[in-house]
Scaffold this active site. Structure first.
Site, PDB file in Angstrom:
ATOM      1  CE  LYS A 156      -1.148  14.029 -14.510  1.00 29.17           C
ATOM      2  NZ  LYS A 156      -1.274  14.229 -16.134  1.00 29.17           N
ATOM      3  CE  LYS A 204       5.049  17.403 -14.938  1.00 30.25           C
ATOM      4  NZ  LYS A 204       4.926  16.070 -15.714  1.00 30.25           N
ATOM      5  CG  HIS A 217      -1.421  10.564 -25.042  1.00 29.50           C
ATOM      6  ND1 HIS A 217      -1.702  10.985 -23.338  1.00 29.50           N
ATOM      7  CD2 HIS A 217       0.008  10.408 -24.588  1.00 29.50           C
ATOM      8  CE1 HIS A 217      -0.569  11.058 -22.868  1.00 29.50           C
ATOM      9  NE2 HIS A 217       0.597  10.842 -23.314  1.00 29.50           N
ATOM     10  CD  GLU A 225      -4.276  16.331 -15.832  1.00 31.96           C
ATOM     11  OE1 GLU A 225      -3.339  15.748 -15.263  1.00 31.96           O
ATOM     12  OE2 GLU A 225      -4.721  16.345 -17.022  1.00 31.96           O
ATOM     13  CG  HIS A 266       5.622  10.807 -25.114  1.00 31.06           C
ATOM     14  ND1 HIS A 266       4.173  10.760 -24.858  1.00 31.06           N
ATOM     15  CD2 HIS A 266       5.856  12.142 -24.448  1.00 31.06           C
ATOM     16  CE1 HIS A 266       3.813  11.809 -24.128  1.00 31.06           C
ATOM     17  NE2 HIS A 266       4.719  12.486 -23.743  1.00 31.06           N
ATOM     18  NE  ARG A 309       0.274  17.134 -13.490  1.00 34.51           N
ATOM     19  CZ  ARG A 309       0.683  16.383 -12.398  1.00 34.51           C
ATOM     20  NH1 ARG A 309       0.493  16.295 -11.067  1.00 34.51           N
ATOM     21  NH2 ARG A 309       1.709  15.188 -12.732  1.00 34.51           N
ATOM     22  NE  ARG A 347      -4.151  -1.830   1.950  1.00 37.88           N
ATOM     23  CZ  ARG A 347      -4.046  -2.970   3.099  1.00 37.88           C
ATOM     24  NH1 ARG A 347      -2.949  -2.468   3.899  1.00 37.88           N
ATOM     25  NH2 ARG A 347      -4.931  -3.786   2.951  1.00 37.88           N
ATOM     26  CG  ASN A 397      -2.985  17.162 -20.486  1.00 35.12           C
ATOM     27  OD1 ASN A 397      -1.869  16.148 -20.087  1.00 35.12           O
ATOM     28  ND2 ASN A 397      -3.813  17.185 -19.459  1.00 35.12           N
ATOM     29  CG  HIS A 448       0.421  15.437 -24.095  1.00 37.41           C
ATOM     30  ND1 HIS A 448       1.274  16.523 -24.344  1.00 37.41           N
ATOM     31  CD2 HIS A 448       1.605  14.613 -23.492  1.00 37.41           C
ATOM     32  CE1 HIS A 448       2.541  16.539 -23.911  1.00 37.41           C
ATOM     33  NE2 HIS A 448       2.534  15.191 -23.347  1.00 37.41           N
ATOM     34  CD  GLU A 483       6.528  16.023 -23.275  1.00 36.46           C
ATOM     35  OE1 GLU A 483       5.962  17.354 -22.712  1.00 36.46           O
ATOM     36  OE2 GLU A 483       5.992  15.155 -23.173  1.00 36.46           O
TER      37      GLU A 483
HETATM   38  N1  NAD Z   1       4.259  10.794 -15.469  1.00 32.35           N
HETATM   39  C1  NAD Z   1       4.295  11.517 -16.338  1.00 32.35           C
HETATM   40  O1  NAD Z   1       3.931  12.775 -15.888  1.00 32.35           O
HETATM   41  C2  NAD Z   1       4.642  11.383 -17.844  1.00 32.35           C
HETATM   42  C3  NAD Z   1       5.083  12.744 -18.411  1.00 32.35           C
HETATM   43  C4  NAD Z   1       5.489  12.526 -19.844  1.00 32.35           C
HETATM   44  C5  NAD Z   1       5.949  11.195 -20.333  1.00 32.35           C
HETATM   45  N2  NAD Z   1       5.538  10.076 -19.376  1.00 32.35           N
HETATM   46  C6  NAD Z   1       5.756   8.670 -19.857  1.00 32.35           C
HETATM   47  O2  NAD Z   1       7.303   8.676 -20.237  1.00 32.35           O
HETATM   48  C7  NAD Z   1       7.665   7.709 -21.270  1.00 32.35           C
HETATM   49  C8  NAD Z   1       8.548   8.001 -22.120  1.00 32.35           C
HETATM   50  O3  NAD Z   1       9.545   8.431 -21.783  1.00 32.35           O
HETATM   51  P1  NAD Z   1      11.106   8.371 -22.376  1.00 32.35           P
HETATM   52  O4  NAD Z   1      11.040   8.862 -23.606  1.00 32.35           O
HETATM   53  O5  NAD Z   1      12.160   8.586 -21.298  1.00 32.35           O
HETATM   54  O6  NAD Z   1      11.186   6.551 -22.863  1.00 32.35           O
HETATM   55  P2  NAD Z   1      12.027   5.315 -22.208  1.00 32.35           P
HETATM   56  O7  NAD Z   1      11.874   5.226 -21.043  1.00 32.35           O
HETATM   57  O8  NAD Z   1      11.613   4.324 -23.031  1.00 32.35           O
HETATM   58  O9  NAD Z   1      13.309   5.539 -22.891  1.00 32.35           O
HETATM   59  C9  NAD Z   1      13.712   5.641 -24.162  1.00 32.35           C
HETATM   60  C10 NAD Z   1      14.767   4.626 -24.384  1.00 32.35           C
HETATM   61  O10 NAD Z   1      15.949   5.255 -24.185  1.00 32.35           O
HETATM   62  C11 NAD Z   1      16.697   4.189 -23.139  1.00 32.35           C
HETATM   63  N3  NAD Z   1      17.360   5.036 -22.351  1.00 32.35           N
HETATM   64  C12 NAD Z   1      17.142   5.798 -21.259  1.00 32.35           C
HETATM   65  N4  NAD Z   1      18.132   6.579 -20.948  1.00 32.35           N
HETATM   66  C13 NAD Z   1      19.126   6.162 -21.453  1.00 32.35           C
HETATM   67  C14 NAD Z   1      20.566   6.360 -21.325  1.00 32.35           C
HETATM   68  N5  NAD Z   1      21.059   7.340 -20.308  1.00 32.35           N
HETATM   69  N6  NAD Z   1      21.549   5.892 -21.920  1.00 32.35           N
HETATM   70  C15 NAD Z   1      21.086   4.965 -22.956  1.00 32.35           C
HETATM   71  N7  NAD Z   1      19.801   4.585 -23.168  1.00 32.35           N
HETATM   72  C16 NAD Z   1      18.882   5.092 -22.295  1.00 32.35           C
HETATM   73  C17 NAD Z   1      15.731   3.255 -22.462  1.00 32.35           C
HETATM   74  O11 NAD Z   1      16.200   2.277 -22.171  1.00 32.35           O
HETATM   75  C18 NAD Z   1      14.730   3.231 -23.693  1.00 32.35           C
HETATM   76  O12 NAD Z   1      14.929   2.284 -24.587  1.00 32.35           O
HETATM   77  C19 NAD Z   1       6.135   7.518 -21.829  1.00 32.35           C
HETATM   78  O13 NAD Z   1       5.650   6.213 -21.501  1.00 32.35           O
HETATM   79  C20 NAD Z   1       5.225   8.586 -21.402  1.00 32.35           C
HETATM   80  O14 NAD Z   1       3.728   8.168 -21.157  1.00 32.35           O
HETATM   81  C21 NAD Z   1       5.054  10.227 -18.224  1.00 32.35           C
END
Ligand code: NAD
Length: 339
Positions: free
Chosen positions: A130, A214, A239, A224, A249, A228, A108, A232, A235, A172
Site C-alpha cells: 500500500k 504483516k 487516523h 483488503e 502515527h 487484512r 505507468r 486496522n 486505526h 504497531e
Molecule cells: N503503507 C502502509 O501500509 C502504512 C502502514 C503504516 C503506516 N504508514 C504510514 O507511515 C507513515 C509513518 O511512518 P514513520 O513513523 O516511519 O514516519 P516518518 O517517515 O515521518 O519518519 C519519522 C521521522 O523520523 C525520521 N527518520 C526516519 N528514519 C530515521 C533514522 N534512521 N534516523 C534519523 N531520523 C530518521 C524521518 O526523517 C522523520 O522525521 C505515516 O504516513 C503512515 O500513514 C503506512
C-alpha cells in the site's frame, strides 16, 4: 544476512534481513538504482548516499502529499529515469509510501524497493504494497497497491533514530501482538524500549517476527477484503485524531487501540483491556487524548473502512485473536462518546 521470499499475487518480494544498504548495488547487479530519502535521514547518513543517485525530499507527514510526489516524478524525468530504473525508498513510512506510489505511477509503473529506517516502517509501513499520500486531513486517501521488489533491513540505520520514533514504532508491534500473537504479547510484557535498544539480537528477531506477521496477513488478503482489515485495529479513531492533534502515527493508534479495546469489552466480552493499557504505558505510549469527538467522527466517516452507513471496525475477542465487526456509524459515535 538472512534472505526470505514472500509471494504475493503479482510478484515475489525478497526480504534481506540484517543486511547493509551498501550491498544493494551488488544484490541488484547492473540495475540503475535511484534513491529517494528525506532530509533528516540524508543528514544522518550522508556518507551512505555518497555514491548513489539520490532524490531528497522534505521530512515529515506534512510533506506526504501529491506535491512532493510530483517533485519526485519531475526529478525522475530530469534524471532520464526509464522503465528499467529501480526506485529505492530509504526512510520511514512517509518516504516508503511516497516512493512506492511515485514508482507505481511513473511511466505507468517502474520497479521499486525499500530500505526502511524506522521501527514503524520495518514492521509495517514498508510491507504490503500500500503506497500513497494524504489529502488534507484525509490520511492515505490517494494511492496504489503494488508490491515492492525487495526490502532490505539495515539495523545500523536505527542508530540515529530519535527515541520518540522508537516508541512510535512499537505501537504497531503491540498491535500485531494484540491481534495475532498472544505469545509475543507476553514477551513484550517482559521488556522495554530501552532493553530492546541495547539487545540487538532480540530487536532483530522481534522485527523479523513482526515483519512476517504483516507479510502473512497481506498474503492472505492482499486487496483488503477480509483478514487484512485486522491490521486496522486502533486505526479508525487513530487516523481521525492523528492529523487533528498532530500526533505521531503510533501515538494516535495507541489511543485508538485503547478505545477499540474498551468497545471490544462491551461488544465481545474482551477481558484483557488493562493488560493492553499497561503494555502501552510500559512502552511509553499514550493511552488517552483530548480531542474533538465530532471532528474525529467526521474524519472517521470518510475512512476507507466505511461501507455505506457501517464501519468495518476491528475488535478483540482476546489477546492474539481479533475480528472485523460491522458497526453502524451512529452506534460507533455513541460508543466513542461512552468511552
Ligand atoms: N503503507 C502502509 O501500509 C502504512 C502502514 C503504516 C503506516 N504508514 C504510514 O507511515 C507513515 C509513518 O511512518 P514513520 O513513523 O516511519 O514516519 P516518518 O517517515 O515521518 O519518519 C519519522 C521521522 O523520523 C525520521 N527518520 C526516519 N528514519 C530515521 C533514522 N534512521 N534516523 C534519523 N531520523 C530518521 C524521518 O526523517 C522523520 O522525521 C505515516 O504516513 C503512515 O500513514 C503506512
Amino acid at each position: 544476512m538472512k534472505t526470505f521470499k514472500a509471494s504475493f499475487s503479482s510478484k515475489t518480494t525478497t526480504f534481506w534481513f540484517n543486511d547493509s544498504m551498501l550491498s544493494l548495488p551488488a544484490r541488484l547487479k547492473g540495475e540503475r538504482l535511484i534513491f529517494v530519502t528525506d532530509e533528516q535521514v540524508f543528514a544522518s547518513h550522508t556518507r551512505l548516499f555518497k555514491n548513489f543517485e539520490t532524490i531528497v525530499v522534505p521530512a515529515g507527514e506534512t510533506h506526504k502529499h501529491q506535491g512532493t510526489v510530483d517533485r519526485i516524478v519531475l526529478q525522475l524525468i530530469e534524471r532520464k529515469a526509464d522503465r528499467k530504473s529501480i526506485l529505492v525508498g530509504v526512510g520511514g513510512g512517509v518516504v516508503t509510501d511516497m516512493a512506492g506510489y511515485a514508482a507505481s505511477v511513473y511511466m505507468r509503473g517502474i520497479r521499486f524497493g525499500f530500505v526502511p529506517t524506522t521501527i514503524l516502517a520495518m514492521v509495517d509501513a514498508a510491507i504490503g504494497g500500500k503506497n500513497g499520500v494524504d489529502v488534507g486531513v484525509y490520511k492515505n486517501l490517494v494511492g496504489t497497491i503494488r508490491q515492492p521488489d525487495f526490502l532490505l533491513y539495515d539495523f545500523a540505520l536505527l542508530k540515529s533514530l530519535p527515541h520518540e520514533q522508537w516508541v512510535n514504532g512499537f505501537a504497531e508491534v503491540i498491535k500485531h501482538a494484540a491481534i495475532k500473537d498472544a505469545r509475543m504479547f507476553s514477551g513484550l510484557e517482559n521488556t522495554t524500549v530501552a532493553k530492546l535498544k541495547r539487545d540487538k539480537t532480540a530487536l532483530a528477531s522481534l522485527i523479523e517476527r513482526n515483519a512476517k506477521i504483516k507479510i502473512r496477513v497481506v498474503q492472505a488478503d492482499e486487496f483488503e477484503v477480509g483478514e487484512r482489515r485486522l491490521l486496522n485495529f486502533g486505526h479508525t479513531l487513530g487516523h481521525a485524531i492523528e492529523n487533528e492533534l498532530a500526533l505521531m502515527h503510533g501515538h494516535a493508534i495507541a489511543v485508538g487501540m485503547v478505545y477499540a479495546a474498551q468497545i471490544s469489552s462491551w461488544v465481545k466480552g474482551f477481558a484483557q483491556h488493562s493488560r493492553l493499557v499497561t503494555l502501552l504505558e510500559q512502552f511509553e505510549l499514550p493511552t488517552n487524548a483530548r480531542f474533538d469527538l465530532d471532528k474525529a467522527l467526521a474524519v472517521a466517516s470518510m475512512d476507507k473502512k466505511r461501507e455505506g452507513n457501517t464501519m468495518n471496525f476491528v475488535l478483540l475477542n482476546r489477546l492474539g485473536n481479533a475480528v472485523v465487526h460491522k458497526i453502524p456509524i451512529d452506534d460507533l459515535a455513541a460508543w466513542f462518546r461512552q468511552v
